[in-house]
Design an enzyme around this catalytic site. Structure first.
Site, PDB file in Angstrom:
ATOM      1  N   ASP A  65       0.834  -1.203   0.000  1.00  0.00           N
ATOM      2  CA  ASP A  65       0.000   0.000   0.000  1.00  0.00           C
ATOM      3  C   ASP A  65       0.870   1.256   0.000  1.00  0.00           C
ATOM      4  O   ASP A  65       0.615   2.206  -0.752  1.00  0.00           O
ATOM      5  CB  ASP A  65      -0.913  -0.015   1.229  1.00  0.00           C
ATOM      6  CG  ASP A  65      -1.678   1.281   1.396  1.00  0.00           C
ATOM      7  OD1 ASP A  65      -2.521   1.595   0.542  1.00  0.00           O
ATOM      8  OD2 ASP A  65      -1.415   1.998   2.380  1.00  0.00           O
ATOM      9  N   GLU A 133      -2.189  -5.398  -3.334  1.00  0.00           N
ATOM     10  CA  GLU A 133      -1.194  -4.638  -2.573  1.00  0.00           C
ATOM     11  C   GLU A 133      -0.128  -5.566  -1.996  1.00  0.00           C
ATOM     12  O   GLU A 133       1.062  -5.223  -1.974  1.00  0.00           O
ATOM     13  CB  GLU A 133      -1.879  -3.852  -1.453  1.00  0.00           C
ATOM     14  CG  GLU A 133      -2.731  -2.707  -1.956  1.00  0.00           C
ATOM     15  CD  GLU A 133      -3.478  -1.996  -0.858  1.00  0.00           C
ATOM     16  OE1 GLU A 133      -3.617  -0.765  -0.934  1.00  0.00           O
ATOM     17  OE2 GLU A 133      -3.945  -2.672   0.092  1.00  0.00           O
TER      18      GLU A 133
END
Length: 245
Positions: A65, A133
């Site tokens: 992320d 992610e």
């Protein structure tokens, strides 16, 4: 090269299939398959390492992320030099929104790699974005930032990041500003003047004011271009207010 080949050689048929599917997905050779296996391991398996630390994708998701956000931020910073902090933040949020990441994960069919103890019907829709992610986090640990940048550019930026589409296409910023001012009973003015300075080619500058307050300026080789530049900057400065009224 021989040393590298020894590292990436799969240990069994399952690993071999996983390796070649990953290679096709990533567009480069993965080196340490364990990072990618972890990226697709669901917490429901309750796996732990020798120290008792959980083995699942959640920590890699956190790492990915952060890396994804930095790559997108860098791209937007360079792509839209006139965008202020608020605009850039909003655009990045659109790119890395949970819905968008879930769509990315689905498009890449990442769920096919996931190992879990629950059925697909019980898995949250957000898992698609989460493992996307986590995959970026695994790439970072395996091959470093440059390979992450390459993957994000090829899989996210090129196919999905369309600046005009993301911000809502506006054919004329000047027209948009005038329409908004008229709708909201605001007084506006586009004041232009020659601003050639030391340059041989004629330039014009334009100041845009709303209710007597100068909001932004633009400068170009024609009055029309300068007005559009200034109007676009007004939009960036006031977009939240404009969209809510």
């Amino acid at each position: 090269m021989n040393f590298l080949r020894r590292i990436v050689r799969p240990q069994n048929k399952e690993d071999e299939n996983f390796y070649y599917e990953l290679k096709e997905l990533l567009n480069f050779k993965p080196i340490k398959l364990s990072h990618y296996k972890k990226a697709f391991t669901h917490r429901s398996l309750k796996l732990v390492d020798a120290k008792g630390n959980p083995i699942n994708y959640e920590r890699l998701e956190f790492l990915g992320d952060a890396i994804l956000g930095s790559v997108i931020a860098s791209y937007l910073y360079k792509k839209v030099p006139e965008g202020d902090e608020g605009y850039l933040t909003q655009m990045r949020s659109k790119v890395v929104s949970r819905d968008h990441l879930n769509s990315l994960g689905k498009d890449l069919d990442l769920i096919r790699f996931v190992k879990s103890n629950i059925t697909n019907n019980q898995i949250s829709n957000n898992i698609h974005g989460n493992i996307f992610e986590a995959l970026i986090g695994a790439i970072y640990l395996d091959r470093g930032y440059n390979y992450c940048h390459q993957f994000i550019y090829e899989q996210v930026i090129l196919p999905y990041v369309d600046i005009e589409r993301l911000e809502g296409k506006i054919s004329s910023y000047k027209g948009y500003i005038i329409e908004w001012c008229q709708k909201n009973k605001k007084k506006y003015s586009f004041d232009s003047y020659e601003d050639t300075g030391n340059q041989s080619k004629k330039h014009f500058s334009v100041r845009v004011s709303i209710d007597g307050i100068m909001i932004a300026k633009g400068r170009a080789t024609s009055k029309k271009k300068a007005e559009e530049i200034a109007a676009k900057r007004v939009y960036y400065a006031m977009q939240d207010r404009m969209k809510n009224s």
